[in-house]
Design a protein around this motif. Structure first.
Motif, PDB file in Angstrom:
ATOM      1  N   ARG A   1     -35.087  25.857  40.017  1.00 47.84           N
ATOM      2  CA  ARG A   1     -35.726  24.915  39.100  1.00 47.84           C
ATOM      3  C   ARG A   1     -34.881  24.851  37.838  1.00 47.84           C
ATOM      4  NH1 ARG A   1     -39.626  25.815  34.810  1.00 47.84           N
ATOM      5  NH2 ARG A   1     -40.806  23.921  34.359  1.00 47.84           N
ATOM      6  N   PRO A   2     -34.422  23.682  37.429  1.00 42.70           N
ATOM      7  CA  PRO A   2     -33.577  23.600  36.233  1.00 42.70           C
ATOM      8  C   PRO A   2     -34.279  24.150  35.001  1.00 42.70           C
ATOM      9  CG  PRO A   2     -33.536  21.530  37.446  1.00 42.70           C
ATOM     10  CD  PRO A   2     -34.620  22.368  38.060  1.00 42.70           C
ATOM     11  N   ASN A   3     -33.540  24.878  34.192  1.00 46.20           N
ATOM     12  CA  ASN A   3     -34.048  25.349  32.918  1.00 46.20           C
ATOM     13  C   ASN A   3     -34.134  24.190  31.939  1.00 46.20           C
ATOM     14  OD1 ASN A   3     -33.691  26.711  30.059  1.00 46.20           O
ATOM     15  ND2 ASN A   3     -34.222  28.368  31.450  1.00 46.20           N
ATOM     16  N   ARG A   4     -35.025  24.294  30.984  1.00 39.05           N
ATOM     17  CA  ARG A   4     -35.131  23.221  29.982  1.00 39.05           C
ATOM     18  C   ARG A   4     -33.865  23.118  29.136  1.00 39.05           C
ATOM     19  NH1 ARG A   4     -40.969  24.697  27.523  1.00 39.05           N
ATOM     20  NH2 ARG A   4     -40.175  26.767  28.056  1.00 39.05           N
ATOM     21  N   ASN A   5     -33.092  24.189  29.067  1.00 41.04           N
ATOM     22  CA  ASN A   5     -31.818  24.179  28.356  1.00 41.04           C
ATOM     23  C   ASN A   5     -30.699  23.968  29.385  1.00 41.04           C
ATOM     24  OD1 ASN A   5     -29.276  25.273  27.203  1.00 41.04           O
ATOM     25  ND2 ASN A   5     -30.576  25.756  25.447  1.00 41.04           N
ATOM     26  N   ASN A   6     -30.001  22.855  29.286  1.00 38.54           N
ATOM     27  CA  ASN A   6     -28.972  22.526  30.269  1.00 38.54           C
ATOM     28  C   ASN A   6     -27.846  23.558  30.323  1.00 38.54           C
ATOM     29  OD1 ASN A   6     -30.304  20.182  31.028  1.00 38.54           O
ATOM     30  ND2 ASN A   6     -29.204  18.902  29.558  1.00 38.54           N
ATOM     31  N   PHE A   7     -27.554  24.169  29.184  1.00 37.36           N
ATOM     32  CA  PHE A   7     -26.485  25.167  29.153  1.00 37.36           C
ATOM     33  C   PHE A   7     -26.877  26.389  29.983  1.00 37.36           C
ATOM     34  CE2 PHE A   7     -23.631  27.922  26.185  1.00 37.36           C
ATOM     35  CZ  PHE A   7     -22.679  28.027  27.191  1.00 37.36           C
ATOM     36  N   ILE A   8     -28.118  26.838  29.838  1.00 37.81           N
ATOM     37  CA  ILE A   8     -28.586  27.985  30.619  1.00 37.81           C
ATOM     38  C   ILE A   8     -28.574  27.655  32.105  1.00 37.81           C
ATOM     39  CG2 ILE A   8     -30.581  29.454  31.099  1.00 37.81           C
ATOM     40  CD1 ILE A   8     -31.244  29.370  28.134  1.00 37.81           C
ATOM     41  N   THR A   9     -28.983  26.433  32.448  1.00 37.93           N
ATOM     42  CA  THR A   9     -28.925  26.006  33.847  1.00 37.93           C
ATOM     43  C   THR A   9     -27.500  26.093  34.373  1.00 37.93           C
ATOM     44  OG1 THR A   9     -30.836  24.527  33.638  1.00 37.93           O
ATOM     45  CG2 THR A   9     -29.317  24.090  35.447  1.00 37.93           C
ATOM     46  N   GLU A  10     -26.543  25.650  33.557  1.00 39.99           N
ATOM     47  CA  GLU A  10     -25.138  25.671  33.973  1.00 39.99           C
ATOM     48  C   GLU A  10     -24.634  27.098  34.142  1.00 39.99           C
ATOM     49  OE1 GLU A  10     -22.266  23.847  35.601  1.00 39.99           O
ATOM     50  OE2 GLU A  10     -23.777  22.618  34.601  1.00 39.99           O
ATOM     51  N   ILE A  11     -25.028  27.992  33.231  1.00 39.91           N
ATOM     52  CA  ILE A  11     -24.612  29.394  33.344  1.00 39.91           C
ATOM     53  C   ILE A  11     -25.152  30.002  34.643  1.00 39.91           C
ATOM     54  CG2 ILE A  11     -24.901  31.706  32.369  1.00 39.91           C
ATOM     55  CD1 ILE A  11     -24.954  30.335  29.589  1.00 39.91           C
ATOM     56  N   LEU A  12     -26.437  29.773  34.910  1.00 41.48           N
ATOM     57  CA  LEU A  12     -27.046  30.339  36.113  1.00 41.48           C
ATOM     58  C   LEU A  12     -26.423  29.753  37.378  1.00 41.48           C
ATOM     59  CD1 LEU A  12     -30.805  30.367  35.033  1.00 41.48           C
ATOM     60  CD2 LEU A  12     -29.253  32.322  35.190  1.00 41.48           C
ATOM     61  N   ASN A  13     -26.208  28.451  37.384  1.00 40.67           N
ATOM     62  CA  ASN A  13     -25.660  27.818  38.586  1.00 40.67           C
ATOM     63  C   ASN A  13     -24.223  28.236  38.855  1.00 40.67           C
ATOM     64  OD1 ASN A  13     -28.012  26.539  39.257  1.00 40.67           O
ATOM     65  ND2 ASN A  13     -27.411  24.522  38.502  1.00 40.67           N
ATOM     66  N   THR A  14     -23.415  28.376  37.800  1.00 40.87           N
ATOM     67  CA  THR A  14     -22.034  28.809  38.018  1.00 40.87           C
ATOM     68  C   THR A  14     -21.975  30.274  38.428  1.00 40.87           C
ATOM     69  OG1 THR A  14     -21.793  29.203  35.620  1.00 40.87           O
ATOM     70  CG2 THR A  14     -20.987  27.098  36.487  1.00 40.87           C
ATOM     71  N   THR A  15     -22.953  31.074  37.982  1.00 31.24           N
ATOM     72  CA  THR A  15     -23.033  32.463  38.436  1.00 31.24           C
ATOM     73  C   THR A  15     -23.385  32.513  39.920  1.00 31.24           C
ATOM     74  OG1 THR A  15     -23.721  33.259  36.253  1.00 31.24           O
ATOM     75  CG2 THR A  15     -24.221  34.667  38.142  1.00 31.24           C
ATOM     76  N   ARG A  16     -24.406  31.756  40.313  1.00 29.17           N
ATOM     77  CA  ARG A  16     -24.833  31.769  41.712  1.00 29.17           C
ATOM     78  C   ARG A  16     -23.777  31.174  42.633  1.00 29.17           C
ATOM     79  NH1 ARG A  16     -30.455  29.221  39.544  1.00 29.17           N
ATOM     80  NH2 ARG A  16     -31.437  31.162  38.839  1.00 29.17           N
ATOM     81  N   ALA A  17     -23.015  30.227  42.108  1.00 29.19           N
ATOM     82  CA  ALA A  17     -21.975  29.587  42.920  1.00 29.19           C
ATOM     83  C   ALA A  17     -20.897  30.573  43.359  1.00 29.19           C
ATOM     84  CB  ALA A  17     -21.343  28.438  42.153  1.00 29.19           C
ATOM     85  N   LYS A  18     -20.799  31.718  42.678  1.00 27.49           N
ATOM     86  CA  LYS A  18     -19.792  32.714  43.043  1.00 27.49           C
ATOM     87  C   LYS A  18     -20.093  33.359  44.389  1.00 27.49           C
ATOM     88  CE  LYS A  18     -18.660  33.914  38.235  1.00 27.49           C
ATOM     89  NZ  LYS A  18     -17.203  33.653  38.284  1.00 27.49           N
ATOM     90  N   PHE A  19     -21.375  33.331  44.811  1.00 27.18           N
ATOM     91  CA  PHE A  19     -21.706  33.986  46.075  1.00 27.18           C
ATOM     92  C   PHE A  19     -22.535  33.115  47.013  1.00 27.18           C
ATOM     93  CE2 PHE A  19     -24.965  35.202  42.965  1.00 27.18           C
ATOM     94  CZ  PHE A  19     -26.144  34.903  43.643  1.00 27.18           C
ATOM     95  N   ALA A  20     -23.123  32.023  46.518  1.00 26.42           N
ATOM     96  CA  ALA A  20     -23.990  31.187  47.330  1.00 26.42           C
ATOM     97  C   ALA A  20     -23.202  30.070  48.010  1.00 26.42           C
ATOM     98  CB  ALA A  20     -25.093  30.582  46.464  1.00 26.42           C
TER      99      ALA A  20
END
Length: 310
Positions: free
Chosen positions: A155-174
Motif C-alpha cells: 500500500r503506498p505511503n502517504r509520503n511518496n519519498f518513503i514509498t520510493e525508499i521502501l520499493n527500492t529496498t524491496r526491489a533488491k530481493f523481490a
C-alpha cells in the motif's frame, strides 16, 4: 523509465531533508554490531512512546480490546515493548536494504522448511500469507533467502519519498512490487508460478471486507485472499517472522491451509485469522497495534476510537 538515482533526485527539496537525515542515520547503524543495532532501535522506540501520546492511546485501546483478561500492568508492558519493537523495525529497514545475505543467514532460523519445499515443488502459484508485524520489512528479506523471487503487495505511503525508499529496498530481493489494488497483475503472475507475498490483515475500507472477530472483537476484515487464490490457481501458505528475545529471527512456514479457497470466503478468512491470532500470542508486542484495527465498523457497531478522536 527513471533509474533509482533519477527518482531520488525528485526528493531533494527541504521538506524531505529530515527523511534524508534519518536515512543517513540508518545507513550508519549498519556499521554497528547486531545487538547494538537492536538496542539503538529500542531506544528510538521508547522515545516515540513518550512523544506520541495519540498513537500510544491507540495501542492501549487495541490491547484492551484484544486482551481484556490481562491486567492493566501487563498490557502497559506490552505497549512499551511494542514501541520498542517499532523502533527496532526502523533498524531492520536498514538491514533489509544494506545487510549482506551472509549476515542475515547467520541470525536466522527457519521452522517448517519442509512445507516451503513441498509448496515450491508443486510448480503452481503460492500466496505467502502473512500480516503486519513490526518485522514486516526484514521478514520479506529473510524469506527471500529461502525462496525464488516473489512479488510483494504493498500500500503506498502517504509520503511518496518513503514509498520510493521502501520499493527500492524491496526491489533488491523481490520479483516486483505490486500496488494492492492491482489484482490483475497479481493473478497473472500467480498463474505463471511467481509467488506473491500478501498481508490482508488490515482493511482500509469496506470493499472486499466482512465483519469477522479478531480476538473476540468485531473487526472489518479483508476477505479478498480467497478470490485471489481462486483466480490465481494458487495454494495459500501462512508465513510469519518473529524477532527472538535472545537475538536474531525465526521464520515460521505453516502447512498450506486446507480446503482454501472454498466457496465461502468468510470461512476461509476465519481460518487465516485463527492462525494469525495464535502467532500473535507468541509475540504480542510485535503485532502492528499502532494501526486502528477495529475501525470502519458500520452501525450499530460502536466506534471504538471515538473518544480518542476528540
Amino acid at each position: 523509465m527513471q533509474n533509482n538515482k533519477q527518482k531520488f533526485h525528485n526528493f531533494l527539496g527541504p521538506k524531505y531533508w529530515i527523511i534524508w537525515i534519518s536515512l543517513a542515520v540508518l545507513r550508519l547503524s549498519c556499521f554497528l554490531k547486531y545487538p547494538t543495532q537492536i538496542k539503538f532501535g529500542q531506544s528510538i522506540g521508547r522515545i516515540f512512546y513518550y512523544a506520541a501520546s495519540g498513537r500510544r492511546a491507540i495501542v492501549q485501546r487495541n490491547l484492551g480490546l484484544a486482551f481484556p483478561d490481562l491486567s492493566e500492568e501487563e498490557r502497559d508492558k506490552i505497549c512499551v515493548d511494542h514501541f520498542a519493537a517499532l523502533g527496532v523495525s526502523l533498524i531492520e529497514m536498514a538491514l533489509s536494504r544494506w545487510a549482506s545475505n551472509k549476515k542475515l543467514r547467520g541470525i536466522t532460523r527457519i521452522e517448517g522448511k519442509q512445507h516451503l519445499e513441498e509448496a515450491l515443488s508443486k510448480g503452481i502459484g503460492i500466496i505467502f500469507l502473512s500480516a503486519h508485524f513490526t518485522t514486516l520489512e526484514i521478514g520479506g528479506r529473510l524469506l527471500s533467502l529461502y525462496t525464488p523471487p516473489f512479488d510483494i503487495v504493498y500500500r503506498p505511503n502517504r509520503n511518496n519519498f518513503i514509498t520510493e525508499i521502501l520499493n527500492t529496498t524491496r526491489a533488491k530481493f523481490a520479483h516486483s512490487n505490486i500496488e494492492k489494488n492491482n489484482i490483475k497483475t497479481m493473478v497473472k503472475n500467480l498463474r505463471q508460478g511467481i509467488p506473491v507475498w500478501y498481508a490482508p490483515d488490515q482493511s482500509y475500507n469496506r470493499k472486499q471486507s466482512a465483519i469477522i472477530s479478531f480476538f473476540g472483537v468485531p473487526a472489518m476484515t479483508n476477505i479478498a485472499t480467497s478470490a485471489l487464490a481462486k483466480l490465481g490457481n494458487s495454494i495459500v501458505v501462512p508465513y510469519f517472522p518473529r524477532r527472538l528475545k535472545e537475538g536474531g529471527y525465526l521464520l515460521t512456514i505453516k502447512p498450506p491451509i486446507e480446503n482454501f479457497p472454498s466457496n465461502n470466503p468468510i470461512e476461509d478468512t476465519k481460518k487465516y485469522i485463527s492462525i494469525l491470532e495464535n502467532h500473535i500470542r507468541q509475540c504480542p508486542e510485535q503485532y502492528f497495534w499502532i494501526h486502528r484495527k477495529y475501525k470502519n465498523l458500520p452501525d450499530p457497531f460502536p466506534n471504538f476510537y471515538e473518544d480518542l478522536e476528540s
